[in-house]
Design an enzyme around this catalytic site. Structure first.
Site, mmCIF file in Angstrom:
data_model
loop_
_atom_site.group_PDB
_atom_site.id
_atom_site.type_symbol
_atom_site.label_atom_id
_atom_site.label_comp_id
_atom_site.label_asym_id
_atom_site.label_seq_id
_atom_site.Cartn_x
_atom_site.Cartn_y
_atom_site.Cartn_z
ATOM 1 C CB SER A 1 -31.219 21.773 -39.856
ATOM 2 O OG SER A 1 -31.828 23.046 -39.951
ATOM 3 C CB THR B 1 16.078 8.925 -40.058
ATOM 4 O OG1 THR B 1 17.197 8.047 -40.086
ATOM 5 C CG2 THR B 1 16.545 10.343 -39.747
ATOM 6 C CG HIS B 2 14.514 5.309 -42.298
ATOM 7 N ND1 HIS B 2 13.887 5.276 -43.519
ATOM 8 C CD2 HIS B 2 15.588 6.134 -42.442
ATOM 9 C CE1 HIS B 2 14.556 6.040 -44.375
ATOM 10 N NE2 HIS B 2 15.598 6.582 -43.753
ATOM 11 C CD GLU C 1 -3.805 3.489 -26.787
ATOM 12 O OE1 GLU C 1 -3.551 2.407 -27.305
ATOM 13 O OE2 GLU C 1 -4.299 3.594 -25.643
ATOM 14 C CE LYS D 1 -2.057 -3.119 -21.460
ATOM 15 N NZ LYS D 1 -1.849 -3.670 -22.763
ATOM 16 C CD GLN E 1 -31.147 21.625 -43.093
ATOM 17 O OE1 GLN E 1 -31.796 22.644 -43.286
ATOM 18 N NE2 GLN E 1 -31.720 20.452 -42.901
ATOM 19 C CB SER F 1 -6.040 -3.803 -18.637
ATOM 20 O OG SER F 1 -6.608 -5.069 -18.869
HETATM 21 N N1 ARG Z 1 -31.494 25.251 -42.328
HETATM 22 C C1 ARG Z 1 -31.005 25.834 -43.522
HETATM 23 C C2 ARG Z 1 -29.488 25.534 -43.686
HETATM 24 O O1 ARG Z 1 -28.918 25.140 -42.735
HETATM 25 C C3 ARG Z 1 -31.221 27.304 -43.510
HETATM 26 C C4 ARG Z 1 -31.343 27.909 -44.858
HETATM 27 C C5 ARG Z 1 -32.556 27.387 -45.513
HETATM 28 N N2 ARG Z 1 -32.854 28.063 -46.722
HETATM 29 C C6 ARG Z 1 -33.767 27.578 -47.571
HETATM 30 N N3 ARG Z 1 -33.989 28.260 -48.621
HETATM 31 N N4 ARG Z 1 -34.352 26.435 -47.363
HETATM 32 O O2 ARG Z 1 -28.914 25.695 -44.725
#
Ligand code: ARG
Length: 461
Positions: free
Chosen positions: A25, A157-158, A292, A285, A324, A279
């Site tokens: 991660s 309204t509407h 938007e 435009k 995670q 545009s």
């Molecule tokens: N990267 C993990 C998360 O975001 C951290 C915790 C991981 N814990 C584990 N027991 N693998 O949740």
């Protein structure tokens, strides 16, 4: 790079290369580094107070962590996917920098309580920034509403012309939505600002830790009550996401109105050039891209709320790796919400309203029909009969292509003997708005009073 895994002890085979990347991660959770380090410093400080670390070990750890933070901020830190996440990247670097003391930092904690702490620290900070940004937008709306307290526009309204209102009153409706949004975030923060650290992997720890002390060091209101709940719960993030979804829903409604109003057909407002684009093919435009895009971004933020709810559904206690997956939706929500609020707070002061077009539109749709009915009621006609009489007068106006105020007294009296000369006063737009003169009403005097109450409310915080 051969970063040895911090958990490799019981493994005899290396991690599959794809699995390593798949389960990592660090690419997205590295943005938590500041909170991770802040949490680690507090944890080390507590460990030393409890006699689990020596004062020297504590100081070496803190200095090492501060150095790592400086390296990260200088762009000199090399993140390693082999080390999976922000927590192990920082810890591993600490140990290679300071030696054995670094290996002691993780005493009495787990990545499970660590990550929950990091996300809460992060969110607490972001909530404060977001609340300040909402406030800035609210101030812009108050200033605009004050300028436009007497400006008359059709109320709908509407999306059909209903009754005249003041533009200031309309802007104050937006203000009120945002006031609830800001309150909601403050309330959400009460549940965010609770410390999971010390829950360790799931059951707590055998070391004599002082969770009250760590909580105090980190500015948390208190340590969490239950270790199993602490490491697994993400409802604080879901709650934040729900509050964010409501804010975006409000911004999206405002966007929709600005888009409609800036069209040639409505022509109620002019958005400053700096918030529009042209545009590439149609030279005439000027597109309202900013509102938007905010309207469009609302979709992904609603989607993130669904992701987080679904992520949590069905998870048995306690921590599961599913969690995670909370980070990317949460971070994207925060980024896009902050961006949308910022661009709105900058854009509102730059809106010019076009009172003549608004007035002309208000004159068109028989906006004072209810005023005529109320007039007849004051003269003794029961409301249902008055409704019928005015309906007929409107039908005549439609067939002649004119407004009620353009009908002659003779024509109006044809529908009710109770109509006199004074009726024309009631049929003016100014008379119509000024007559709604109670708290919450559109009368300019009431709009000014609402603005002043709002300013007092904001100042008293
Ligand atoms: N990267 C993990 C998360 O975001 C951290 C915790 C991981 N814990 C584990 N027991 N693998 O949740």
């Amino acid at each position: 790079m051969s970063d040895k895994k911090l958990w490799s002890g019981r493994f005899s085979e290396p991690t599959d290369a794809f699995v390593e990347a798949f389960t990592a991660s660090v690419e997205f959770d590295q943005r938590l580094y500041r909170y991770d380090i802040q949490g680690s410093i507090a944890h080390a400080t507590m460990l030393a107070k409890a006699g689990i670390l020596t004062v020297e070990e504590r100081d070496t750890i803190i200095a090492g962590l501060q150095q790592i933070q400086a390296q990260i901020e200088a762009g000199q830190f090399e993140w390693s996917v082999e080390l999976e996440d922000v927590h192990m990247n920082v810890e591993s670097r600490l140990t290679s920098a300071i030696g054995d003391a670094g290996k002691k930092l993780h005493t009495g904690r787990s990545r499970n309580d660590q990550v929950a702490t990091d996300v809460r620290l992060y969110l607490r900070d972001e909530i404060e920034t977001i609340r300040a940004e909402i406030l800035r937008l609210q101030q812009a709306l108050l200033d605009k509403a004050e300028q436009e307290a007497d400006t008359i526009m059709p109320g709908f309204t509407h999306l059909q012309t209903a009754q005249p209102v003041t533009f200031g009153h309309h802007l104050m409706a937006w203000f009120e939505m945002l006031e609830r949004d800001r309150e909601r975030l403050a309330d959400c923060n009460k549940r965010v600002n609770i410390m999971p650290l010390g829950a360790a992997a799931l059951a707590g720890t055998t070391y004599p830790i002082d969770r009250y002390y760590t909580a105090e060091l980190l500015g948390f209101a208190r340590p969490s009550e239950n270790s199993l709940d602490s490491v697994s719960d993400r409802d604080f993030a879901i709650e934040f996401s729900a509050a964010a979804a409501l804010i975006m829903m409000h911004l999206s409604r405002m966007s929709e109105e600005l888009i409609i109003w800036s069209s040639a057909q409505f022509n109620f407002v002019d958005l400053s050039d700096s918030f529009c684009t042209g545009s590439s093919i149609m030279p005439q435009k000027k597109n309202p891209d900013v509102p938007e895009l905010v309207r469009g971004k609302t979709g992904r933020i609603f989607g993130h709320l669904m992701s987080l709810l679904t992520l949590m559904k069905g998870q048995p206690l306690a921590y599961n790796k599913d969690n995670q997956e909370d980070k990317e939706p949460l971070f994207d929500t925060v980024d896009n919400l902050k961006g949308s609020l910022k661009v709105f707070a900058d854009m509102i002061p730059a809106i010019t309203c076009k009172p003549d077009s608004m007035r002309e539109a208000a004159m068109k749709g028989f906006a004072t029909a209810t005023d005529l009915a109320d007039y007849l009621v004051r003269k003794g006609t029961p409301f249902r009969d008055a409704h019928e009489v005015v309906g007929k007068a409107v039908a005549l106006g439609v067939s002649k292509g004119c407004d009620l105020a353009d009908l002659s007294l003779e024509e109006l009296r044809g529908f009710s003997e109770q109509i006199d000369d004074d009726v024309f006063q009631v049929l003016t737009l100014e008379g119509s708005v000024a007559a709604r003169d109670h708290i919450g009403g559109t009368a300019p005097a009431q709009v000014r009073a609402a603005i002043s109450r709002a300013r007092q409310r904001l100042d008293s915080e």
